[in-house]
Motif scaffolding. Structure first.
Motif, PDB file in Angstrom:
ATOM      1  N   THR A  24      35.777 -23.809   3.510  1.00 49.45           N
ATOM      2  CA  THR A  24      35.241 -22.951   2.449  1.00 49.45           C
ATOM      3  C   THR A  24      35.198 -21.496   2.928  1.00 49.45           C
ATOM      4  O   THR A  24      35.212 -21.221   4.131  1.00 49.45           O
ATOM      5  N   GLN A  27      32.378 -21.073   5.311  1.00 43.56           N
ATOM      6  CA  GLN A  27      32.658 -21.459   6.702  1.00 43.56           C
ATOM      7  C   GLN A  27      33.484 -20.391   7.407  1.00 43.56           C
ATOM      8  O   GLN A  27      33.220 -20.049   8.562  1.00 43.56           O
ATOM      9  N   ARG A  30      31.294 -17.264   8.100  1.00 49.76           N
ATOM     10  CA  ARG A  30      30.273 -17.458   9.123  1.00 49.76           C
ATOM     11  C   ARG A  30      30.865 -17.837  10.470  1.00 49.76           C
ATOM     12  O   ARG A  30      30.469 -17.307  11.505  1.00 49.76           O
ATOM     13  N   GLU A  31      31.802 -18.801  10.454  1.00 48.86           N
ATOM     14  CA  GLU A  31      32.236 -19.389  11.723  1.00 48.86           C
ATOM     15  C   GLU A  31      33.436 -18.666  12.323  1.00 48.86           C
ATOM     16  O   GLU A  31      33.542 -18.540  13.527  1.00 48.86           O
ATOM     17  N   ASP A  34      32.308 -14.437  12.000  1.00 50.66           N
ATOM     18  CA  ASP A  34      30.963 -14.061  12.452  1.00 50.66           C
ATOM     19  C   ASP A  34      30.199 -13.207  11.434  1.00 50.66           C
ATOM     20  O   ASP A  34      29.332 -12.416  11.809  1.00 50.66           O
ATOM     21  N   VAL A  36      27.640 -13.670   9.656  1.00 51.61           N
ATOM     22  CA  VAL A  36      26.591 -14.668   9.449  1.00 51.61           C
ATOM     23  C   VAL A  36      25.505 -14.206   8.473  1.00 51.61           C
ATOM     24  O   VAL A  36      24.557 -14.931   8.209  1.00 51.61           O
ATOM     25  N   GLU A  37      25.665 -13.007   7.937  1.00 47.23           N
ATOM     26  CA  GLU A  37      24.670 -12.546   6.960  1.00 47.23           C
ATOM     27  C   GLU A  37      24.746 -13.353   5.672  1.00 47.23           C
ATOM     28  O   GLU A  37      23.792 -13.383   4.905  1.00 47.23           O
ATOM     29  N   LYS A  39      24.540 -16.755   3.858  1.00 46.45           N
ATOM     30  CA  LYS A  39      23.812 -17.947   4.306  1.00 46.45           C
ATOM     31  C   LYS A  39      24.251 -19.230   3.611  1.00 46.45           C
ATOM     32  O   LYS A  39      24.661 -19.207   2.446  1.00 46.45           O
ATOM     33  N   TYR A  40      24.051 -20.322   4.329  1.00 48.21           N
ATOM     34  CA  TYR A  40      24.161 -21.652   3.735  1.00 48.21           C
ATOM     35  C   TYR A  40      22.754 -22.077   3.298  1.00 48.21           C
ATOM     36  O   TYR A  40      21.826 -22.031   4.111  1.00 48.21           O
ATOM     37  N   THR A  51      26.081 -16.190  -1.908  1.00 52.46           N
ATOM     38  CA  THR A  51      26.729 -15.312  -2.877  1.00 52.46           C
ATOM     39  C   THR A  51      27.340 -14.090  -2.204  1.00 52.46           C
ATOM     40  O   THR A  51      26.686 -13.399  -1.424  1.00 52.46           O
ATOM     41  N   CYS A  63      30.218 -21.194  -0.833  1.00 54.98           N
ATOM     42  CA  CYS A  63      30.241 -22.624  -0.523  1.00 54.98           C
ATOM     43  C   CYS A  63      31.163 -23.400  -1.443  1.00 54.98           C
ATOM     44  O   CYS A  63      31.548 -24.514  -1.126  1.00 54.98           O
ATOM     45  N   VAL A  78      26.555  -8.785   1.992  1.00 52.93           N
ATOM     46  CA  VAL A  78      25.407  -7.866   1.954  1.00 52.93           C
ATOM     47  C   VAL A  78      25.526  -6.813   3.065  1.00 52.93           C
ATOM     48  O   VAL A  78      25.085  -5.675   2.907  1.00 52.93           O
ATOM     49  N   ALA A  79      26.161  -7.196   4.170  1.00 51.83           N
ATOM     50  CA  ALA A  79      26.296  -6.245   5.282  1.00 51.83           C
ATOM     51  C   ALA A  79      27.281  -5.125   4.959  1.00 51.83           C
ATOM     52  O   ALA A  79      27.307  -4.101   5.635  1.00 51.83           O
ATOM     53  N   PRO A 107      20.263 -11.948   1.198  1.00 49.67           N
ATOM     54  CA  PRO A 107      21.667 -11.492   1.142  1.00 49.67           C
ATOM     55  C   PRO A 107      22.352 -11.880  -0.168  1.00 49.67           C
ATOM     56  O   PRO A 107      23.053 -11.065  -0.784  1.00 49.67           O
TER      57      PRO A 107
END
Lengths: 156, 301, 786
Positions: A24, A27, A30-31, A34, A36-37, A39-40, A51, A63, A78-79, A107
């Motif tokens: 997704t 994923q 985030r993975e 990086d 990571v802002e 969220k799951y 979102t 997701c 958001v960042a 976020p």
């Protein structure tokens, strides 16, 4: 195909990626990147914590989006809303209205709010509430979040 | 099963419909067709595991919402719920469909999810299914043998089962053109404001003054598929619509529905409110004949 | 008291900028070299079963798998996810009968979602895929979902330590009056009563639904240290508990608190810390992350206690509540957890609210094959409010007494026993809450107006009141510590273990620190994340953080300030009593030119040099630090009244909340927006519990709604406009007069919304949640009675 080469722009940076097609966007953000802002919260499209914005204004769910389908797209998390140390008016309004408690929904909630105002800079309270649906906050009762969107609306 | 990790599959990304049909001829039994993905990917996180996903994303020109007075409304397979909500013509002429799209899901899922996808999912609680059935229309399918149209009245066969064959792509949804005296309404009862419907209902009327010349009444989450309430329609057809007549119709509705208990509601409740909801959507539909869309509060705000 | 400089200001929250830009790190955001990913394998097919065969061999061979762990591969020590035993004296703990009946991985599955094995792999995906290869065979056992089923003589025993599957009943050693919390003679009271109302209420099993799923990282290494990153509400209790479970000295356990993405009680005690630490110990040196999926978080972490609440109240004609008798029977889930705590406090809140002449409460908790119950905001109080406030209204309707007036007359107040007998109320602003709230909602007019209604839409107004607690002295060990370290530039760091669950606790504590030190807010920083650094505390629960932590901050800051003034007195050659500190400058009263900067004192304390030209020491040596090891002296209950107006569609049973007024006496509102936020969020949860939320199980004990799609909550469009009235009745024990605001916000809305529906329809709903299905059924059966 099991993997796809895509070019994905995130907060202005272009990433050339080879992504397994079952991964997704959440994923990959985030993975792999990086970011990571984002969220799951539930993984099934109900809570809105993942979102992000497409082309800076359309809210989608990380997701429930295949990264492989995002070739050539530009994503803002958001960042990416902060520009040269200057917060986005929505971010400022969230701080000023104390619309943040645990912050985990923030976020997604901020991205959603940006999308609401992108579509209609002067939404009614009813319209704000209608469009905040899909972003769950368990802390605030939404009171100060609605106020924050209203405050931001005055500045946009 | 995981809400974070999808099962492994092979992604098919045809760039035109012919290619899509070709791929489905090859893999159709093991393939799921994906438009917005909002239903499919959730399904795959709770147990579904198709070997292939055929995505329509790279096929150009399927994201239209088009209207002409003669043929009615055409909604392409990739047209999102948001596009329908933003469509002036839908808001103007297809009130039931507009409202069903407006209350369907969340802004994020409306931005990705499609009306045609909603029809294809064949959920008995599907809001757009209910509204589309009331409006009346057909689904255009394209397969190896060419195109065919299936009337919505025949499209849903059983719970989550449609007339689409595994090697066919649903290309568009067509809704009939409004006639003089045309009006429509939609309503759903939910646990919270934004939610899957416990029960939903939609009506399309063609009025001649106070007389209901024609009516189509649809109801969702009261049977394995979205239902046409034909007995109830008979009560109204050709009659002057009075409170008493609406009560008769409501009584007919309660007899016609076959609801069950589930996590969202009870059979008893659904049967009880089915009549109430039917009355309300008929009244909304009649109101909308003369006036603007009763649900237009968010348009052009 | 209005000369505060920082307290009471609507300053931005300490973490707001980090959170709004996405820079705040939660546990799942942590990245470490060599990180591995753990998957807790749970039994999803059965709610009660014995594992007869567990074959991990295929999973062990799967790509990316580093290690698989079954029940025998980890510590065999039992634990209790709750930590009450750390907070009560040992003899009390023994009397309560708290037991440690949980295992890291079990072969006796007691609820759907019980942990049976662990997989450690190089990626989450690999762990997830390997979990599908585990082969398990079960012997299904009978499933008990109700107390009646669980207590049958032939029922399978959850533990030999609790015969009859009765996890807890009030112990007779502590409650000699027939194992009941009681005073007077309730039976004699009923004999004297003019009106007796009696009902059995059913309370639903509701979930905290914190937005951040439980996530942890653990690493066993660093020369034999167990490090655990967790978003717990109780870092220091976890520190102690992990040391005990893994038989390590506390100095070899390191707990780092990560940002808490919502607590509401769901992070009290240990949740999956035992599992993640067991995994980390199996792959020494490597960090292991375990991120629960939402669907497993739902089942595998604790819920609120559901149950049946039998309640009987006797009144005199004039409204005197002459007798109360209540018996709470809870279906507590598969493990002991908070069995003693919640079952006692439910009665405590009942005891503490009104002036019952005679009183008796019993509380029992049975084992059932459902998700274990634990702490959730209010800790028994919302359940109590739903029943008590409704039953009172039923009586008042029969007695013809106004509901606001009766509550004003009969609520407990200053000098009365609080929820714990012997600790009397020291402040009470409830009358003002009721007066202001009634005015804001238009109580009198609406009561009159809604007495006679026609049509299908019926409106009603309802009121409920509550009292809660600020810390749980004397029941709990109300101890916390704070160190304030003054840097050489006269900025301060507050070091403590108090968690901020998003409530604004750190902002408020920073304000208290700045106010006490007389420093600008931006010169005071909060450091609170690390068990190696911070001192003792019992966690963020029992609405204690601001109340107990705030007092510790005051003590520590006063200690530091005293040291500053002592040094200033020496430097200025003045009497300490003649000194004033303002704007980080100390001067002698009446001679403002005779002064010294606080920064100079602090600087010279650190850089205490001998000047080579004079040979003199500059200033007084030693870095200034203040310290407090604080034990709360009271529990200063907060009070509030909630007023709700609803409209019920009598054709569909749907309830629309039109208006809500919450009037809360929180003592001094240290950070008013945080207090408001607690009240507003509490309303959302209270309304949910009363009208919408419930975990639903099928007859096999499998949960049907462990997702946000099927467990609905009040959303943005369901929430009404809220009028938030803060009543600041100074409390003599609270820090700067403050009482708690955390949990109380949820309590009164549960009763108030139920009473509003009762007022609208004339029908009372004894079973929660009050869904349209229940409303319509009742209207059909009983007819509208308003």
């Amino acid at each position: 195909m099991k993997k796809r080469s895509i070019s994905l722009t995130v907060n202005g940076t272009v990433h050339d990626l080879e992504v397994p097609v079952h991964r997704t966007l959440l994923q990959v953000l985030r993975e792999d990147l990086d970011q990571v802002e984002t969220k799951y919260g539930c993984g099934t499209g109900e809570c809105g914590a993942c979102t992000v914005l497409v082309d800076g204004e359309k809210a989608i769910l990380g997701c429930l989006t295949l990264a492989a389908s995002m070739d050539g797209k530009s994503i803002t998390t958001v960042a990416g809303l902060e520009k040269d140390g200057q917060l986005h008016p929505v971010q400022e309004a969230f701080i000023e209205e104390h619309a943040i408690q645990c912050g985990y929904c923030t976020p997604g909630m901020v991205c959603k709010s940006v999308s609401i105002l992108a579509k209609n800079p002067k939404p009614s309270e009813e319209e704000i509430r209608h469009n905040l649906e899909g972003n769950i906050c368990r802390c605030t009762g939404y009171v100060k979040i609605v106020q924050a969107v209203q405050r931001a609306s005055e500045r946009i | 099963m995981s809400s974070r990790v999808l099962p492994v599959f092979d992604l098919l990304l045809p760039s035109n419909l012919e290619e899509a049909v070709g791929l489905l001829s090859q893999h159709g039994d093991q393939a799921a067709v994906m438009a917005g993905g909002t239903d499919l990917l959730v399904g795959m996180k709770v147990g579904m595991s198709p070997a292939f996903i055929l995505s329509l994303a790279d096929i150009q020109g399927l994201d239209y919402v088009a209207f002409d007075a003669k043929h009615g409304l055409r909604i392409g397979a990739m047209a999102t719920l948001s596009q329908v909500v933003d469509s002036k013509v839908v808001n103007d002429k297809y009130h039931a469909l507009w409202y069903s799209a407006f209350t369907n899901g969340t802004p994020q899922t409306r931005n990705a999810g499609t009306v045609v996808g909603n029809i294809l999912r064949a959920s008995p609680a599907g809001d757009c299914c209910c509204a589309a059935l009331a409006h009346g229309g057909s689904v255009l399918l394209q397969g190896p043998a060419g195109k065919r149209e299936v009337d919505l009245d025949e499209f849903w066969l059983d719970y989550r089962k449609t007339a689409r064959k595994p090697d066919e792509v649903a290309v568009e949804l067509k809704l009939k053109a409004p006639e003089h005296g045309y009006g429509s309404g939609f309503a759903a009862l939910t646990r919270s404001y934004q939610d899957l419907a416990k029960i939903n209902a939609a009506a399309r009327v063609i009025m001649d003054g106070k007389v209901c010349r024609k009516v189509r009444l649809a109801m969702g989450a009261v049977a394995p598929i979205t239902l046409r309430l034909k007995e109830a329609e008979k009560v109204l057809t050709g009659q002057e619509v009075t409170d008493q007549l609406l009560e008769q119709m409501a009584a007919a509705v309660r007899k016609e529905v076959k609801p069950i208990d589930d996590v969202r509601s009870t059979a008893e409740y659904r049967r009880e409110v089915a009549g109430v909801l039917a009355k309300r959507v008929v009244q909304d539909a009649i109101k909308s004949v003369a006036g603007p869309c009763p649900y237009s509060c968010f348009m052009g705000a | 008291m209005s000369d505060f400089k920082v307290i009471g200001q609507r300053v931005p929250k300490v973490d707001a900028r980090r959170k709004v830009t996405g820079h705040q790190e939660y546990a799942d955001d942590l990245r470490m070299p060599g990180m591995l990913y753990g998957k807790i394998v749970r039994c999803m097919e059965y709610a009660h079963a014995k594992v007869t065969k567990l074959d991990l061999s295929q999973a062990a061979k799967a790509p990316g798998v580093v290690k698989v762990l079954g029940p025998k591969d980890v510590t065999q020590k039992g634990y209790n996810s709750g930590v009450l035993d750390l907070m009560v004296p040992e003899p009390v703990g023994q009397m309560l009968g708290d037991i440690e009946d949980q295992l890291v991985f079990t072969d006796h599955v007691k609820f759907q979602g019980d942990a049976i094995a662990g997989i450690i792999a190089t990626s989450e995906e690999a762990a997830e895929r390997a979990a599908e290869l585990i082969q398990v065979e079960y012997e299904p056992l009978p499933v008990y979902l109700t107390a009646e089923e669980a207590k049958k003589p032939d029922a399978v025993q959850f533990t030999p330590l609790k015969p009859g599957n009765l996890a807890f009943a009030l112990p007779i050693q502590m409650f000699p009056d027939g194992a009941a919390y009681a005073w007077g003679d309730s039976e004699a009271g009923f004999a004297e009563a003019d009106l007796i109302v009696e009902e059995t209420f059913t309370l639903p099993k509701v979930k905290q639904c914190q937005m951040e799923p439980h996530t942890y990282v653990a690493r066993y290494g660093d020369g034999g240290r167990l490090n655990c990153w967790t978003s717990t509400q109780m870092p220091k209790c976890i520190h102690n508990k992990l040391a005990r479970l893994f038989e390590l000295p506390m100095s070899r356990v390191h707990v780092i608190q990560t940002t808490v993405g919502g607590g509401f009680g769901c992070r009290l005690g240990m949740i999956a810390e035992p599992q993640v630490c067991a995994m980390a110990m199996a792959v020494q040196g490597k960090p292991v992350k375990v991120s629960l999926l939402r669907e497993e978080d739902w089942l595998g972490s604790e819920s609120r206690h559901p149950g049946k609440y039998k309640m009987k109240i006797g009144f005199k004609k004039d409204g005197t509540p002459i007798s109360m008798d209540a018996h709470w029977i809870s279906e507590g889930g598969g493990y002991y957890t908070h069995a003693s705590g919640v079952q006692f406090t439910l009665g405590a809140w009942l005891a503490g609210t009104y002036k019952w002449t005679n009183f008796r409460f019993k509380g029992d908790r049975y084992y059932t094959n459902t998700t274990p119950c634990g702490a959730y905001r209010g800790y028994g109080n919302p359940q109590n409010n739903f029943a008590m406030e409704q039953l009172i209204d039923r009586a008042l309707n029969q007695l013809g007494i106004d509901k606001v007036e009766w509550r004003k007359k009969w609520h407990k107040t200053v000098g009365d026993d609080g929820w714990c007998m012997g600790v009397t109320y020291a402040s009470c602003g409830l009358d003002e809450c009721l007066d202001k709230g009634a005015k804001a909602i238009g109580w009198e007019d609406k009561i009159k107006k809604y007495a006679k209604q026609t049509g299908s839409k019926r409106r009603g107004v309802g009121v409920a009141v509550m009292t809660h607690t600020s810390g749980a002295m004397p029941m709990l060990l109300e101890h916390t510590t704070c160190t304030v370290k003054i840097n050489e530039d006269a900025t301060a760091e507050l070091i403590f273990s108090c968690s901020d669950l998003g409530t604004g606790a750190h902002t408020s504590l920073q304000q208290i620190g700045a106010e006490t030190l007389g420093f600008p807010l931006e010169d005071v920083h909060v450091r609170a994340q690390d068990s190696d650094i911070s001192g003792f505390d019992i966690g963020a629960h029992a609405s204690r953080t601001l109340y107990v932590g705030g007092s510790a901050v005051i003590e520590a800051c006063e200690d530091a300030k005293r040291q500053i003034l002592e040094r200033a007195a020496t430097a200025l050659e003045a009497n300490q009593d003649d000194l004033v500190m303002e704007n980080k400058k100390v001067f002698v009263k009446g001679s403002p030119d005779k002064s010294i900067d606080v920064a100079t004192i602090c600087y010279q304390g650190v850089y205490n040099w001998v000047m080579p030209d004079t040979g003199n020491w500059i200033g007084i040596p030693g870095q200034i630090q203040g310290y407090s090891s604080y034990f709360a002296k009271h529990n200063s209950p907060p009070w509030s009244a909630c007023f709700v107006e609803v409209e019920v569609d009598t054709e569909t049973g749907q309830v629309k909340v039109l208006d809500c007024v919450a009037a809360s006496d929180v003592g001094k509102a240290i950070h008013p927006p945080s207090v408001e936020g607690q009240v507003e969020g509490g309303i959302q949860q209270g309304f949910g519990q009363s009208c919408m939320e419930a975990m639903i199980y099928d007859e096999k004990g499998l949960c049907l709604n462990n997702t946000f799609a099927d467990y609905r909550m009040f959303g943005p469009s369901d929430m009404p406009k809220i009028t938030n009235i803060l009543v600041e009745e100074h409390d003599p024990f609270g820090p700067y007069g403050a009482k708690s605001a955390g949990e109380g916000g949820q309590v009164a809305p549960t009763g108030a919304i139920a009473n509003a529906i009762y007022n609208a329809l004339g029908i009372q709903f004894t079973e929660g949640p009050i869904t349209p299905e229940r409303i319509l059924k009742a209207i059909k059966e009983k007819g509208l009675q308003a």
